[in-house]
Design an enzyme around this catalytic site. Sequence first.
Site, short mmCIF file in Angstrom:
data_model
loop_
_atom_site.label_atom_id
_atom_site.label_comp_id
_atom_site.label_asym_id
_atom_site.label_seq_id
_atom_site.Cartn_x
_atom_site.Cartn_y
_atom_site.Cartn_z
N GLN A 89 0.85 -1.19 0.00
CA GLN A 89 0.00 0.00 0.00
C GLN A 89 0.89 1.24 0.00
OE1 GLN A 89 -2.44 1.53 3.38
NE2 GLN A 89 -4.17 0.97 2.09
N TYR B 86 -6.23 10.92 3.67
CA TYR B 86 -4.83 11.19 3.36
C TYR B 86 -4.73 11.94 2.03
CZ TYR B 86 -4.14 8.08 7.31
OH TYR B 86 -4.19 7.51 8.56
N ARG C 219 -7.47 2.21 -3.14
CA ARG C 219 -8.39 2.25 -2.00
C ARG C 219 -9.01 3.64 -1.93
NH1 ARG C 219 -7.45 0.65 4.44
NH2 ARG C 219 -9.24 -0.75 4.48
N GLY D 132 -9.14 -7.09 9.27
CA GLY D 132 -8.06 -6.36 9.90
C GLY D 132 -7.64 -6.92 11.23
N ARG D 133 -8.22 -6.40 12.30
CA ARG D 133 -7.77 -6.75 13.65
C ARG D 133 -7.77 -8.24 13.95
NH1 ARG D 133 -10.57 -1.71 16.99
NH2 ARG D 133 -9.00 -0.15 16.41
#
Length: 346
Positions: free
Chosen positions: A100, A178, A225, A315-316
Site C-alpha cells: 500500500q 490522506y 483504495r 483487519g484486527r
Amino acid sequence: MSPVLFEAFPLNSALTLANRFVMAPLTRCMAGPGLVPTDTMADYYARRADAGLIISEATIIRADAQGYPNVPGIFSDEQIAGWKKVTAKVHANGGKIFMQLWHVGRVAHSHFSGLQPVAPSAVKHEGTLPRMRDLSYEMPKALTKEDIQQLVSDYVTAAKNAMAAGFDGVEIHGANGYLIDQFLHFDTNKRTDEYGETPENMSRFALEVVDAVTAAVGAERTALRITPGAYAHIEPDARDREVFDYFIEQLNQRELAYLHLGIFDDSMTFEHLGGRSSTYIRERYQGTFISVGGLTPETAAQGITENAFDLAAIGRPFIANPDFVNRVREQKPLVEYDASMLAELV
C-alpha cells in the site's frame, strides 16, 4: 463455514488468489531505523501468508509523507532491501502480497522529516498526532502544479521500488483522509485551478496517479483504495457525492486489479451516499471490489454469496490470529483482538 470463502479467486490473468480473504493494511509502526522493515516484520507477514492476499501496512512514498512514528518507507535502497525479506518469506509460504503506497498529506508533520506538510490547499487539520499526542498538526503548504507532477512521479518511483522488492502489486492509498483523498473532498480541496472546484478537476490528481502507476507496473498489478464517505481527517460535504460519482465512472474506464473500500466500520451510513459506502461502491464499480469494516467470517460469506463484494478484507482479527484462515476453515474459536496486541509483532 461457507465454502465460498475458501474458493480460489482469479484476480486477473496474472494473479489468482487462494481464497477470498484479504489481510487488510494495518498500521503497526514497527519499522526500524531509517524506516526500514525488520526481520520481525518479515516473520509477522509470513505467518499470515495463507490469506488470499496480504495488503501491507501503509508505506510512505517519500520523506514528507510521514505522519506516524516508525512507519516503513519505500524510497531508499535500505527500505527496498528490508521489504525483499518480507516478500521472500511470504512467497515461500505460498502467499501473495501487495504494497500500500501512502502519502498522508496535511496530516504529516515536520517532526519526522523537517519538511512542511503538503496538501491540495492550505487547510490545517485540527488536533494532535496519534501515538504522539504532544504534537499538534501544522499548516500545510498548498501544492503547486509542479509539486503535483512531482508527486505523480514519486508514486511511480515508489511503485517500481515495490516491484523491485518483490511485491505482487501495489495498492494506491486514496482513502481515509490522506493526500489523494484530500483532493476528492470539498472540505480539504479549496483549489480554483484544474485540480479543484468540479468533480472532473478534483478527480484529476487521483486519476493521474492511477494512470501513471498503471503505465509503470501494469494494470493487473495496480489497485486503489477509496473513501467516498468522509469520516477520518475530513468533514463530509454532500457535494462529495458528485465527485465520487464521476471518479468511479472514470475508474470503470480503466483496468485495476481491484478497488478497495477504506473504512473502519461499514455499518456507518452517509446521507449523501444513500447509505453504506460499500453499497454505494458496489452499485457503481464494475470491477473486483474488496469490502472491509468490521466483517466477520459469517458476514464475509454472506456478502460474497449475495454478490455485495468479491473479496473480504479482515483487519484486527488477523493481528490476534496469525492462523486466521485455518481457524475459520476448521471452525476453531478466534482469539479476540485486544489493543495490547499492538505492543509487539506476533
